[in-house]
Enzyme design. Sequence first.
Site, PDB file in Angstrom:
ATOM      1  N   ARG A 120       9.207   3.644  13.492  1.00 44.09           N
ATOM      2  CA  ARG A 120       7.774   3.701  13.780  1.00 44.09           C
ATOM      3  C   ARG A 120       7.306   5.149  13.891  1.00 44.09           C
ATOM      4  NH1 ARG A 120       5.950   3.977  18.725  1.00 44.09           N
ATOM      5  NH2 ARG A 120       7.541   2.631  19.646  1.00 44.09           N
TER       6      ARG A 120
ATOM      7  N   TYR B  84     -17.331  -0.038   2.766  1.00 47.93           N
ATOM      8  CA  TYR B  84     -16.427  -1.183   2.639  1.00 47.93           C
ATOM      9  C   TYR B  84     -16.594  -2.131   3.828  1.00 47.93           C
ATOM     10  CZ  TYR B  84     -12.030  -3.720   3.082  1.00 47.93           C
ATOM     11  OH  TYR B  84     -11.087  -4.709   3.264  1.00 47.93           O
TER      12      TYR B  84
ATOM     13  N   ASP C  52     -13.366   8.652   2.281  1.00 44.33           N
ATOM     14  CA  ASP C  52     -12.529   7.579   1.746  1.00 44.33           C
ATOM     15  C   ASP C  52     -12.474   7.781   0.238  1.00 44.33           C
ATOM     16  OD1 ASP C  52     -11.471   5.211   0.718  1.00 44.33           O
ATOM     17  OD2 ASP C  52     -12.350   3.967   2.287  1.00 44.33           O
TER      18      ASP C  52
ATOM     19  N   LYS D 160      -4.357   0.156  -3.298  1.00 43.99           N
ATOM     20  CA  LYS D 160      -5.129   0.163  -4.532  1.00 43.99           C
ATOM     21  C   LYS D 160      -4.446   1.014  -5.623  1.00 43.99           C
ATOM     22  CE  LYS D 160      -8.165  -2.153  -2.016  1.00 43.99           C
ATOM     23  NZ  LYS D 160      -7.741  -2.043  -0.621  1.00 43.99           N
TER      24      LYS D 160
END
Length: 392
Positions: free
Chosen positions: A49, A100, A172, A197
């Site tokens: 992590r 978005y 973004d 993406k």
Amino acid sequence: MVPSSSRTEVVRAGVATDTAFGAVIPPLYLSSNFEFAGLGLPRKHDYTRSGNPTRDQLEVALSRLESAAGGVVTASGMAAVTAVLHASGRSRVLAPLDCYGGTYRLLSAYHERGFLNCSFVDFGTDDWAAGLGAAGEALVWIETPSNPLLRITDLAAVIARAHAAAAIVVVDNTFLSPIWQRPLELGADVVVHSTTKYLNGHSDVVGGAALARDPELVDRLRYWSNCLGLTGSPFDAYLTLRGLRTLHARLQQHERNARAIAALLVQHPGVRCVHYPGLAEHDGHEIARRQQDGYGAIVSFELRDPDQVGTVVDSLRYFSLAESLGGVESLVAHPATMTHAAMPAAARARAGISDGLLRLSLGIESIDDLTTDLQTALDRALQAVDVAEEVR
């Protein structure tokens, strides 16, 4: 354009670095924990992590592409958004009207709970700057092109205005990737990606990334990603690194297909308007030409008759009706009921997201197949309109 040396670095990211067996492709480190060299002697990594060798390689590759000091790879694009909001320490956020849907949902929820003050604004006017508040109070969140209307924000102008108020600027860059646009080189402080993406490009990974120019901000991103448990898995990082190696080649075909589809849509009588920055008539075309190295592979368009949305999507063979974008396969989405369903109808209307709007993510299939498929679907919808008018 991205320097040729950077292109080579991405293709060879992590290649031939294995000192144990000489593997050409770097090994995948799935271990959740790492042995200490001794009591009080941790190695570079102790718990995945907090840090992982495979994730490190992807972070380095993305940082080089975006000209960043460093960053974090997260479990999703929304995890990257969350990390940035916490790391920024800002109490006020200005975000685009048509951002978005997931970003809108998170910012609205934080606003409603009093975690921050959020305003959704139009960066195409000068009015947005009135919301900056006191110096050092605001975070300015930009999507350019925006999702789903592909509005273009003049990065240099907005960044200069925001920095004059000591605001942090986050861009973004998911729709373009660092191949087509590098916001940090234009002065932005942080760049965010849904690596799901284009960076991965194969619709088999969910991931994100947040990269910053300032090393101190990079440290804060890492702290909050570890603190909140936002970091991505090693296996997803491994797959994304694999996809990244073909990014340049894929994007060339993506954009060729998008240009051809946009040209088809502009000429079809069943289409009211087309949103694609590569079109000379697009409001943001000149700005896009100045600050981008390509126009992207997302094309949105509005049907003249919104009631024919179902006819179009049901008639398509080579465009899958699905969320997401940026994979090698072509997709169609209906923002009002899919990607932006979390936005209230009034907010969608204010942003200009109509019920007749469809968003296409152009893949790398044969353009002949894609154009024939879309032409057939649009013709069927137009015929249905004509029949309905005759009945009336």
